[in-house]
Design a protein around this motif. Structure first.
Motif, mmCIF file in Angstrom:
data_model
loop_
_atom_site.group_PDB
_atom_site.id
_atom_site.type_symbol
_atom_site.label_atom_id
_atom_site.label_comp_id
_atom_site.label_asym_id
_atom_site.label_seq_id
_atom_site.Cartn_x
_atom_site.Cartn_y
_atom_site.Cartn_z
ATOM 1 N N GLU A 67 0.837 -1.207 0.000
ATOM 2 C CA GLU A 67 0.000 0.000 0.000
ATOM 3 C C GLU A 67 0.869 1.254 0.000
ATOM 4 O O GLU A 67 0.616 2.200 -0.745
ATOM 5 C CB GLU A 67 -0.910 0.024 1.227
ATOM 6 N N LEU A 68 1.903 1.264 0.841
ATOM 7 C CA LEU A 68 2.814 2.406 0.888
ATOM 8 C C LEU A 68 3.556 2.577 -0.433
ATOM 9 O O LEU A 68 3.754 3.698 -0.898
ATOM 10 C CB LEU A 68 3.819 2.253 2.030
ATOM 11 N N LYS A 69 3.930 1.458 -1.054
ATOM 12 C CA LYS A 69 4.612 1.516 -2.343
ATOM 13 C C LYS A 69 3.715 2.165 -3.389
ATOM 14 O O LYS A 69 4.151 3.031 -4.151
ATOM 15 C CB LYS A 69 5.012 0.112 -2.790
ATOM 16 N N GLN A 70 2.444 1.765 -3.423
ATOM 17 C CA GLN A 70 1.493 2.349 -4.375
ATOM 18 C C GLN A 70 1.332 3.848 -4.122
ATOM 19 O O GLN A 70 1.260 4.643 -5.051
ATOM 20 C CB GLN A 70 0.127 1.651 -4.276
ATOM 21 N N ALA A 71 1.266 4.226 -2.851
ATOM 22 C CA ALA A 71 1.099 5.641 -2.507
ATOM 23 C C ALA A 71 2.324 6.458 -2.929
ATOM 24 O O ALA A 71 2.183 7.568 -3.450
ATOM 25 C CB ALA A 71 0.854 5.792 -1.010
ATOM 26 N N ILE A 72 3.504 5.916 -2.725
ATOM 27 C CA ILE A 72 4.732 6.636 -3.083
ATOM 28 C C ILE A 72 4.875 6.737 -4.599
ATOM 29 O O ILE A 72 5.163 7.794 -5.132
ATOM 30 C CB ILE A 72 5.964 5.956 -2.452
ATOM 31 N N GLN A 73 4.655 5.627 -5.291
ATOM 32 C CA GLN A 73 4.821 5.644 -6.739
ATOM 33 C C GLN A 73 3.680 6.375 -7.435
ATOM 34 O O GLN A 73 3.820 6.780 -8.582
ATOM 35 C CB GLN A 73 4.978 4.227 -7.269
ATOM 36 N N GLY A 107 2.360 14.970 -0.404
ATOM 37 C CA GLY A 107 1.114 14.252 -0.163
ATOM 38 C C GLY A 107 1.301 12.765 0.015
ATOM 39 O O GLY A 107 0.333 12.013 0.045
ATOM 40 N N GLY A 108 2.517 12.328 0.159
ATOM 41 C CA GLY A 108 2.800 10.907 0.334
ATOM 42 C C GLY A 108 2.779 10.508 1.799
ATOM 43 O O GLY A 108 2.574 11.336 2.690
ATOM 44 N N PRO A 109 2.995 9.225 2.065
ATOM 45 C CA PRO A 109 3.000 8.744 3.448
ATOM 46 C C PRO A 109 4.274 9.147 4.182
ATOM 47 O O PRO A 109 5.258 9.548 3.562
ATOM 48 C CB PRO A 109 2.947 7.218 3.279
ATOM 49 N N VAL A 110 4.252 9.037 5.490
ATOM 50 C CA VAL A 110 5.439 9.290 6.304
ATOM 51 C C VAL A 110 6.392 8.114 6.097
ATOM 52 O O VAL A 110 6.010 6.960 6.244
ATOM 53 C CB VAL A 110 5.070 9.423 7.795
ATOM 54 N N VAL A 140 10.317 -2.681 -2.555
ATOM 55 C CA VAL A 140 11.119 -1.469 -2.729
ATOM 56 C C VAL A 140 10.344 -0.534 -3.646
ATOM 57 O O VAL A 140 9.966 -0.907 -4.750
ATOM 58 C CB VAL A 140 12.501 -1.780 -3.349
ATOM 59 N N ALA A 141 10.086 0.677 -3.181
ATOM 60 C CA ALA A 141 9.401 1.686 -3.990
ATOM 61 C C ALA A 141 10.445 2.630 -4.562
ATOM 62 O O ALA A 141 11.403 2.991 -3.885
ATOM 63 C CB ALA A 141 8.404 2.459 -3.140
ATOM 64 N N THR A 142 10.263 3.034 -5.821
ATOM 65 C CA THR A 142 11.177 3.980 -6.442
ATOM 66 C C THR A 142 10.393 5.168 -6.974
ATOM 67 O O THR A 142 9.238 5.032 -7.378
ATOM 68 C CB THR A 142 11.962 3.329 -7.602
ATOM 69 N N PHE A 143 11.021 6.316 -6.951
ATOM 70 C CA PHE A 143 10.417 7.519 -7.503
ATOM 71 C C PHE A 143 11.514 8.480 -7.907
ATOM 72 O O PHE A 143 12.669 8.314 -7.537
ATOM 73 C CB PHE A 143 9.451 8.170 -6.495
ATOM 74 N N ASP A 144 11.130 9.483 -8.698
ATOM 75 C CA ASP A 144 12.082 10.509 -9.140
ATOM 76 C C ASP A 144 11.950 11.733 -8.247
ATOM 77 O O ASP A 144 10.846 12.239 -8.051
ATOM 78 C CB ASP A 144 11.825 10.909 -10.583
ATOM 79 N N LEU A 145 13.062 12.182 -7.720
ATOM 80 C CA LEU A 145 13.109 13.402 -6.930
ATOM 81 C C LEU A 145 13.678 14.504 -7.809
ATOM 82 O O LEU A 145 14.759 14.344 -8.373
ATOM 83 C CB LEU A 145 13.991 13.213 -5.685
ATOM 84 N N ASP A 146 12.940 15.585 -7.931
ATOM 85 C CA ASP A 146 13.376 16.716 -8.750
ATOM 86 C C ASP A 146 13.953 17.785 -7.809
ATOM 87 O O ASP A 146 13.220 18.390 -7.043
ATOM 88 C CB ASP A 146 12.208 17.270 -9.546
ATOM 89 N N VAL A 147 15.263 17.944 -7.860
ATOM 90 C CA VAL A 147 15.935 18.946 -7.034
ATOM 91 C C VAL A 147 16.042 20.222 -7.870
ATOM 92 O O VAL A 147 16.647 20.205 -8.938
ATOM 93 C CB VAL A 147 17.336 18.454 -6.585
ATOM 94 N N VAL A 148 15.411 21.295 -7.389
ATOM 95 C CA VAL A 148 15.388 22.552 -8.138
ATOM 96 C C VAL A 148 16.031 23.663 -7.313
ATOM 97 O O VAL A 148 16.052 23.620 -6.090
ATOM 98 C CB VAL A 148 13.946 22.957 -8.527
ATOM 99 N N ALA A 149 16.523 24.668 -8.028
ATOM 100 C CA ALA A 149 17.153 25.807 -7.359
ATOM 101 C C ALA A 149 16.076 26.706 -6.754
ATOM 102 O O ALA A 149 15.048 26.954 -7.383
ATOM 103 C CB ALA A 149 17.979 26.602 -8.363
ATOM 104 N N ALA A 150 16.296 27.153 -5.542
ATOM 105 C CA ALA A 150 15.350 28.039 -4.865
ATOM 106 C C ALA A 150 15.443 29.442 -5.438
ATOM 107 O O ALA A 150 16.509 29.904 -5.799
ATOM 108 C CB ALA A 150 15.638 28.058 -3.368
ATOM 109 N N GLU A 151 14.294 30.092 -5.517
ATOM 110 C CA GLU A 151 14.255 31.484 -5.951
ATOM 111 C C GLU A 151 14.826 32.344 -4.832
ATOM 112 O O GLU A 151 14.422 32.220 -3.689
ATOM 113 C CB GLU A 151 12.820 31.913 -6.250
ATOM 114 N N SER A 152 15.760 33.235 -5.167
ATOM 115 C CA SER A 152 16.317 34.073 -4.092
ATOM 116 C C SER A 152 16.135 35.527 -4.345
ATOM 117 O O SER A 152 15.560 36.022 -5.182
ATOM 118 C CB SER A 152 17.787 33.785 -3.882
#
Length: 152
Positions: A67-73, A107-110, A140-152
């Motif tokens: 269930e957690l895997k489905q929520a994360i993916q 919006g994903g699980p803890v 094992v759940a996998t996902f893509d993390l998008d690291v973006v530059a903060a607006e300053s």
């Protein structure tokens, strides 16, 4: 020496367990690192709080892990805004705690930060990074993390 563990200790026990260890091990290793507290009547009351916190983080069984895997993916996008230099290099790095917070804010699980595997030990550049989360020995759940530059 009788101690109550506050964290997982390899080959000794889980949080909330009351263990008997040699005086030197308890006094020089477990207590200074905050892995245990001295067993007393007051500490016995803290054990219940430790166990409740551990149960909230624990994946109960294989079905719960799926269930957690489905929520994360199923998350649309997981992004993290960080301070960067002009070249796209980060000031500091993205850690497992940062990723766990990003999953929750998307919006994903803890997710327990110790179950998160980063591509290397930490992320030091912007862009998409493949992250895996070990929820259960078989899941094992996998996902893509998008690291973006903060607006300053």
């Amino acid at each position: 020496m009788k101690l109550i563990l506050t964290a997982d200790v390899d080959n000794l026990g889980a949080p909330g367990d009351t263990v008997e260890v040699k005086d030197g091990y308890g006094r020089n290793f477990l207590l200074p690192r905050g892995l245990a507290i001295v067993a007393s009547r007051g500490a016995e009351k803290q054990v219940e709080g430790i166990r409740r916190a551990q149960d909230a983080r624990r994946v109960r069984d294989l079905d719960h892990a799926n269930e957690l895997k489905q929520a994360i993916q199923g998350l649309e996008s997981v992004s993290l805004s960080v301070k960067t230099a002009g070249t796209g290099k980060l000031f500091g790095s993205v850690t497992q705690s940062d990723v766990a917070a990003a999953v929750k804010s998307a919006g994903g699980p803890v997710v327990d930060k110790r179950s998160i595997d980063l591509p290397k030990s930490h992320i030091k550049s912007t862009g998409k990074h493949k992250i895996s989360v070990h929820l259960h020995p078989d899941v094992v759940a996998t996902f893509d993390l998008d690291v973006v530059a903060a607006e300053s």
